[in-house]
Design a protein around this motif. Sequence first.
Motif, PDB file in Angstrom:
ATOM      1  N   VAL A 143       7.894  21.756  -4.468  1.00 27.03           N
ATOM      2  CA  VAL A 143       6.889  22.617  -5.476  1.00 27.03           C
ATOM      3  C   VAL A 143       7.140  24.187  -4.905  1.00 27.03           C
ATOM      4  O   VAL A 143       7.283  24.866  -6.093  1.00 27.03           O
ATOM      5  CB  VAL A 143       5.346  22.289  -5.130  1.00 27.03           C
ATOM      6  N   ALA A 144       7.282  24.740  -3.827  1.00 34.43           N
ATOM      7  CA  ALA A 144       7.507  25.923  -3.591  1.00 34.43           C
ATOM      8  C   ALA A 144       8.744  26.608  -4.251  1.00 34.43           C
ATOM      9  O   ALA A 144       8.399  27.671  -5.031  1.00 34.43           O
ATOM     10  CB  ALA A 144       7.361  26.418  -2.264  1.00 34.43           C
ATOM     11  N   GLU A 145       9.794  26.021  -4.030  1.00 34.18           N
ATOM     12  CA  GLU A 145      10.749  26.627  -4.605  1.00 34.18           C
ATOM     13  C   GLU A 145      12.011  25.718  -5.304  1.00 34.18           C
ATOM     14  O   GLU A 145      13.183  25.996  -5.498  1.00 34.18           O
ATOM     15  CB  GLU A 145      11.527  27.401  -3.410  1.00 34.18           C
ATOM     16  N   GLY A 146      11.580  24.764  -5.447  1.00 34.08           N
ATOM     17  CA  GLY A 146      12.518  23.573  -6.061  1.00 34.08           C
ATOM     18  C   GLY A 146      13.386  23.087  -5.173  1.00 34.08           C
ATOM     19  O   GLY A 146      13.230  23.416  -3.876  1.00 34.08           O
ATOM     20  N   TRP A 147      14.132  22.020  -5.325  1.00 36.87           N
ATOM     21  CA  TRP A 147      15.238  21.537  -4.322  1.00 36.87           C
ATOM     22  C   TRP A 147      16.599  22.403  -4.463  1.00 36.87           C
ATOM     23  O   TRP A 147      16.762  23.283  -5.503  1.00 36.87           O
ATOM     24  CB  TRP A 147      15.566  20.256  -4.738  1.00 36.87           C
ATOM     25  N   GLN A 179       7.358  20.086  -9.739  1.00 41.70           N
ATOM     26  CA  GLN A 179       5.919  20.617  -9.616  1.00 41.70           C
ATOM     27  C   GLN A 179       4.815  19.596  -8.998  1.00 41.70           C
ATOM     28  O   GLN A 179       3.747  19.835  -8.757  1.00 41.70           O
ATOM     29  CB  GLN A 179       5.405  21.250 -10.648  1.00 41.70           C
ATOM     30  N   VAL A 180       5.538  18.229  -8.937  1.00 36.53           N
ATOM     31  CA  VAL A 180       4.590  17.305  -8.506  1.00 36.53           C
ATOM     32  C   VAL A 180       5.248  16.475  -7.373  1.00 36.53           C
ATOM     33  O   VAL A 180       6.680  16.238  -7.306  1.00 36.53           O
ATOM     34  CB  VAL A 180       4.443  16.156  -9.642  1.00 36.53           C
ATOM     35  N   PRO A 232       5.885  18.307   3.664  1.00 33.82           N
ATOM     36  CA  PRO A 232       4.391  18.234   3.058  1.00 33.82           C
ATOM     37  C   PRO A 232       4.382  18.840   1.535  1.00 33.82           C
ATOM     38  O   PRO A 232       3.490  18.454   0.678  1.00 33.82           O
ATOM     39  CB  PRO A 232       3.548  18.886   4.110  1.00 33.82           C
ATOM     40  N   GLN A 233       5.154  19.977   1.135  1.00 32.46           N
ATOM     41  CA  GLN A 233       4.826  20.723   0.159  1.00 32.46           C
ATOM     42  C   GLN A 233       6.145  20.207  -0.950  1.00 32.46           C
ATOM     43  O   GLN A 233       6.090  20.714  -1.885  1.00 32.46           O
ATOM     44  CB  GLN A 233       5.084  22.372   0.377  1.00 32.46           C
ATOM     45  N   PRO A 253       0.915  -1.143  -0.050  1.00 31.52           N
ATOM     46  CA  PRO A 253       0.013   0.091   0.119  1.00 31.52           C
ATOM     47  C   PRO A 253       0.800   1.301  -0.165  1.00 31.52           C
ATOM     48  O   PRO A 253       2.097   1.295   0.495  1.00 31.52           O
ATOM     49  CB  PRO A 253      -0.882  -0.235   1.095  1.00 31.52           C
ATOM     50  N   GLU A 254       0.172   2.279  -0.579  1.00 29.54           N
ATOM     51  CA  GLU A 254       0.961   3.645  -0.347  1.00 29.54           C
ATOM     52  C   GLU A 254       1.401   3.953   1.071  1.00 29.54           C
ATOM     53  O   GLU A 254       0.683   3.773   1.830  1.00 29.54           O
ATOM     54  CB  GLU A 254       0.215   4.653  -1.136  1.00 29.54           C
ATOM     55  N   ALA A 255       2.712   4.570   0.925  1.00 29.90           N
ATOM     56  CA  ALA A 255       3.531   4.742   2.222  1.00 29.90           C
ATOM     57  C   ALA A 255       2.812   6.155   2.847  1.00 29.90           C
ATOM     58  O   ALA A 255       3.542   7.034   3.098  1.00 29.90           O
ATOM     59  CB  ALA A 255       4.803   4.447   2.396  1.00 29.90           C
ATOM     60  N   GLY A 256       1.668   6.489   3.051  1.00 31.44           N
ATOM     61  CA  GLY A 256       1.098   7.865   3.710  1.00 31.44           C
ATOM     62  C   GLY A 256       1.190   8.916   2.897  1.00 31.44           C
ATOM     63  O   GLY A 256       1.178   8.628   1.717  1.00 31.44           O
ATOM     64  N   SER A 257       1.194  10.029   3.495  1.00 33.98           N
ATOM     65  CA  SER A 257       1.265  11.247   2.613  1.00 33.98           C
ATOM     66  C   SER A 257       2.568  11.775   2.864  1.00 33.98           C
ATOM     67  O   SER A 257       3.578  11.848   3.742  1.00 33.98           O
ATOM     68  CB  SER A 257       0.273  12.121   3.378  1.00 33.98           C
ATOM     69  N   PRO A 258       3.109  12.932   1.943  1.00 32.95           N
ATOM     70  CA  PRO A 258       4.312  13.650   2.050  1.00 32.95           C
ATOM     71  C   PRO A 258       4.441  14.655   3.100  1.00 32.95           C
ATOM     72  O   PRO A 258       3.460  15.029   3.869  1.00 32.95           O
ATOM     73  CB  PRO A 258       4.202  14.525   0.749  1.00 32.95           C
ATOM     74  N   GLY A 259       5.344  14.610   3.955  1.00 32.56           N
ATOM     75  CA  GLY A 259       5.478  15.377   4.967  1.00 32.56           C
ATOM     76  C   GLY A 259       5.148  14.954   6.321  1.00 32.56           C
ATOM     77  O   GLY A 259       5.205  15.394   7.539  1.00 32.56           O
TER      78      GLY A 259
END
Length: 621
Positions: A91-95, A381-382, A87-88, A71-77
């Motif tokens: 997306v906000a500013e790239g790595w 962005q994803v 969690p973000q 199963p998928e392992a939870g949510s980001p963050g």
Amino acid sequence: MVAHSMSSGGGPDLSSATPVDREQWRAQVKKVLQRSGLIGEQSPAGPVEDVLASTTYDGIVVHPLYSEGPPEAGSPGLAPFVRGSRPQGSVAEGWDVRQRHENPDAAETNREVLADLYNGVSSLWLRLGSGGLAVDDLADALEGVHLDMIGVALDAGEDFVAAAEAFLAVAAEQGVRGSALSGNLGADPLGVQARTGRPGDRDGAVRLARRCAAEFPELKALVVDGLPYHDAGGSDAQELGCSLAAGTTYLRWLTEAGLDVDTAAGLLEFRYATNADQFLGIAKLRAARRLWEQVTRACSASEAARAQAQHAVTSAAMLTRRDPWVNMLRTTIATFAAGMGGAQAVTALPFDAAIGLPDGFSRRIARNTQALLLEESHLAQVIDPAGGSWYVESLTDELAQAAWRWFQEIEAAGGLPAALESGLVAERLSATWEERRAAIAHRADAITGVSEFPNLDEAPLEREPAPQQPSGGLPVHRYAEDFERLRDAADARLAETGNRPTVFLATLGSLAAHNARASFARNLLAAGGIESTDAGATESTEDVLAAYAGAPVVCLCSSDKVYAERAAETAAALKQAGAKHVLLAGKPGDPPPEGVDGFVFAGCDALAVLTDVHEKLGVGR
């Protein structure tokens, strides 16, 4: 799986779609494999798709088709952070685009640093001490760099205390607030032990950690570096297990020194390698976060403190000195894996890093590789774009389990310091390296431009020598090193005599009969720096002898049918004409043709064949 009929408009008629089960798919796969000669008319003992499966160096079977997974392992963050530490995501500013610098010339380093920062780099990775820039020259190298805006990761080996003090002095001279400093002071006593065989400065690392905790809340103190284990030829699970053991050791040291576990965990940054196997790279970073969450949860850290800070570096072991332009492609894939895997900071090594100090062009390509992935491909962005893939989720899970077993073995041996001192780590990594080395020698692990499709006419790149890196501990390997050693010896022969070592291809029959195997032999020989001449289309042994110019080593090339008719006769005639060693392009028959001394074929030990040919030709004497 669904089969579609075509609608009158030419597109799939989804209303009449019929399901296809796995057995129907297997029947189609079997037909294809039989036509290609990979299996015979009889069905294989197990599922037919097992013919297409492969196994990693950690014993993980990679299947050609995944129709289910964990199963998928939870949510980001959120714990267990498989899907990302933030969690973000990015997306906000790239790595964080982090460029490495190791030029011992402070003025040149300063020029390179400013060029990088002006052209998109967001943090710096500085090698100092015996492996790069002198610690006393750090201030000159950072002239014009605003440390309140740019993160700096130090890498000074045994000199990490002096390097950290020099860096903090530069920051103080600039009047930078403690809360504005970011990056990593680079204390890594276990990394020092892994690289040099000597224990690092535990007390110095603890002092730096305590100072960071008190004065520099955004600055990491210690790096948990997985690169020594990767560069020694280790597997992905071995790199993960060793880094997990190092991180656990650092947690013990810091909490024993009075820091709470949340603070101690927040002072660590983990560094991992990614290579041209993009899926393993993605899975490794995801598994690393899951494993670290498991360790810190057992230590009663809060959920937020259990998120792992990651710095991914494109593999130095995969870089080649021959045909280095291909390294641009390898590095692009590895950088892609780092971004897809969720690393917060990524370093793309320049394509010429295996040759010497990178030049301005290669540094520009390295940073623009990241710019392209961020700005044109929109990779950031994803959040966790690989998440939910049955293959990636399965690979992440199996890799985490393999790494955890190795981690437990290290802990049972007394922890990483003891496992390094006893030789347990070195022994295990050496076994994996020998397995990898054999796969490379047999060209099961292909190295484009070196073991496959080499370019004998390439002009070697010249670069200033890079600083000598620490030694005395774990070895440092590059995957191409054995083949490149042969190329170096062949080039030395060319420089000495004006001629390359040469093998004569005794091509038997028409072009259609001999071309495939002659091309194969020519490509294999070139991987050892050996040139090939050939007889062209021949109708008789006399035609072959007319083209023969006395080369000590010859290779018969043709179809099995022609071999049956002419191989033994031609081999005997060539030996009588002066040939000392006769190879045949193809697998040994039963019985093999008389007069043939060896065979070259897909899956043979190409490195052993080439080494033997070098000896027969007197190369390297």
